[in-house]
Design a protein around this motif. Structure first.
Motif, short mmCIF file in Angstrom:
data_model
loop_
_atom_site.label_atom_id
_atom_site.label_comp_id
_atom_site.label_asym_id
_atom_site.label_seq_id
_atom_site.Cartn_x
_atom_site.Cartn_y
_atom_site.Cartn_z
N UNK A 2 20.00 -37.46 -20.29
CA UNK A 2 19.52 -37.05 -18.98
C UNK A 2 20.43 -37.46 -17.84
N UNK A 3 21.63 -37.97 -18.17
CA UNK A 3 22.58 -38.34 -17.12
C UNK A 3 22.85 -37.16 -16.21
N UNK A 4 22.97 -37.45 -14.92
CA UNK A 4 23.37 -36.39 -13.99
C UNK A 4 24.83 -36.61 -13.59
N UNK A 5 25.41 -35.56 -13.02
CA UNK A 5 26.81 -35.68 -12.61
C UNK A 5 26.94 -36.71 -11.48
N UNK A 6 25.85 -36.84 -10.66
CA UNK A 6 25.87 -37.84 -9.60
C UNK A 6 25.91 -39.26 -10.13
N UNK A 7 25.19 -39.48 -11.24
CA UNK A 7 25.17 -40.82 -11.84
C UNK A 7 26.51 -41.16 -12.49
N UNK A 8 27.13 -40.18 -13.13
CA UNK A 8 28.37 -40.46 -13.86
C UNK A 8 29.60 -40.48 -12.97
N UNK A 9 29.62 -39.62 -11.96
CA UNK A 9 30.79 -39.56 -11.09
C UNK A 9 31.84 -38.59 -11.60
N UNK A 97 24.49 -32.84 -7.17
CA UNK A 97 24.74 -34.09 -7.89
C UNK A 97 23.64 -34.41 -8.90
N UNK A 98 22.52 -33.68 -8.86
CA UNK A 98 21.49 -33.91 -9.88
C UNK A 98 21.64 -32.97 -11.08
N UNK A 99 22.77 -32.28 -11.17
CA UNK A 99 23.02 -31.42 -12.33
C UNK A 99 23.17 -32.29 -13.58
N UNK A 100 22.40 -32.01 -14.64
CA UNK A 100 22.54 -32.81 -15.87
C UNK A 100 23.94 -32.67 -16.45
N UNK A 101 24.50 -33.78 -16.90
CA UNK A 101 25.83 -33.73 -17.52
C UNK A 101 25.80 -32.84 -18.77
N UNK A 102 24.67 -32.85 -19.47
CA UNK A 102 24.56 -32.02 -20.67
C UNK A 102 24.77 -30.54 -20.34
N UNK A 103 24.31 -30.13 -19.15
CA UNK A 103 24.50 -28.75 -18.73
C UNK A 103 26.00 -28.45 -18.55
N UNK A 104 26.69 -29.39 -17.92
CA UNK A 104 28.13 -29.19 -17.67
C UNK A 104 28.90 -29.16 -18.99
#
Ligand SMILES: [Mg+2]
Length: 325
Positions: A2-9, A97-104
């Motif tokens: 559930x990581x978001x792009x905002x959390x990961x950077x 920035x709340x886009x899930x990393x899994x989506x990317x």
């Protein structure tokens, strides 16, 4: 998960994308300030096409994989429509920035697999990440020519008009989404595995979300002497009108080859290749005759010898308000 792009950077998101984007075919691929591509000849074919959340895709209907696949496919089709071979994609991705990393990550998978399936040898060679309230995928595609490019303007009276690829299938998929997968307020609703769909409906849905333009047929058509060519992105009648107008001819389309495909004339997004060939030439494999070019008359396009009814295709500004429902 559930990581978001905002959390990961940005740095970690980019690392995750690059891990999935596939092997570079360039002299210098992703990772430096710019890519370096070795190209034969002196001409590069370049195009760009942007998918914007809302008008071009809905997250309720499209997975990240679907969005990546489609962003690649529509750009590859424009390269192929010039008679060129796609060699590289550059991808600018803007997202909240709340886009899930899994989506990317899935989007990167879609880009990679569309290239592998539709244009082997072409890969993502660079790009950019930016923040925005609206998810947008802007792709630039580059290609090379093995012979002169095929323009929209080269059709001559007497030429055969031919098509490679689907006509109206992706549009049936879109119609299905609008008709059956929206809530009472018109908002998109996800298509679940247990949705009662026929095989034909599933195919149409798949083609809408992940189009399969006949990329290899672009260079084939050029080698076979195509006089004009374009991809059908907005509807056969509308795009044929553009080709006819650019060439100064009337394109006469017969509907017989499209029997049983109700949206063949107006449906876009299959990105079939519409081409004209000298009357005496044999059509390359994959192309079927759908009409002929004539001396320019009162109408740029005729359908079964009559002027077409309506605009005949999709206009992103005129039609989007209506589609928003
Ligand atoms: Mg095009």
């Amino acid at each position: 998960m559930d990581d978001t792009v905002g959390q990961l950077g940005e740095r970690e998101v980019l690392r995750r994308i690059l891990a999935r984007i596939g092997r570079s075919a360039a002299e210098v691929g992703p990772g430096d300030d710019a890519a370096v591509l070795a190209v034969p000849g002196e001409r590069i074919v370049a195009t760009t096409d942007t998918l914007v959340h809302g008008p071009d895709f809905r997250l309720a209907w499209s997975s990240g994989y679907d969005v990546g696949w489609k962003a690649a496919a529509v750009n590859l089709a424009d390269i192929a429509a010039m008679g060129a071979r796609p060699t590289a994609l550059l991808v600018a991705l803007t997202m909240p920035d709340d886009t899930p990393v899994a989506f990317v990550e899935a989007l990167a998978d879609g880009l990679r697999e569309a290239c592998a399936a539709l244009a082997p040898g072409c890969a993502v060679e660079g790009g950019d990440l930016a923040a925005s309230d609206t998810l947008t995928v802007a792709v630039t595609a580059l290609g090379v020519l093995d012979q002169d490019p095929v323009l929209r303007s080269g059709a001559r009276a007497g030429d055969v008009v031919a098509l490679a690829g689907d006509a109206g299938v992706a549009a049936r998929g879109l119609q299905l989404l609008f008709d059956r997968f929206r809530d009472a307020d018109g908002a998109p609703v996800a298509v679940t595995d247990d949705a009662a769909l026929t095989d034909a409906e599933r195919t149409a849905l798949a083609r809408q979300l992940r189009p399969h333009p006949p990329i290899a047929h672009g260079p084939l058509a050029a080698a076979a002497g195509a006089t004009a060519m374009m991809d059908v992105s907005d509807g056969l009648v509308l795009d044929a009108t553009r080709l006819a107008t650019a060439s100064g001819v009337t394109v006469s389309i017969d509907t017989a080859p499209f029997a049983g495909e109700p949206l063949a004339l107006t449906g876009g997004e299959d990105h079939a290749l519409l081409a004209t060939f000298p009357a005496e030439s044999a059509l390359p494999d994959g192309f079927r005759r759908i009409g002929e070019a004539r001396m320019a008359g009162a109408h740029p396009v005729l359908v079964d010898r009559e002027p077409p009814v309506g605009r005949g295709g999709w206009d992103p500004y005129a039609d989007w308000d209506a589609a928003r429902g």
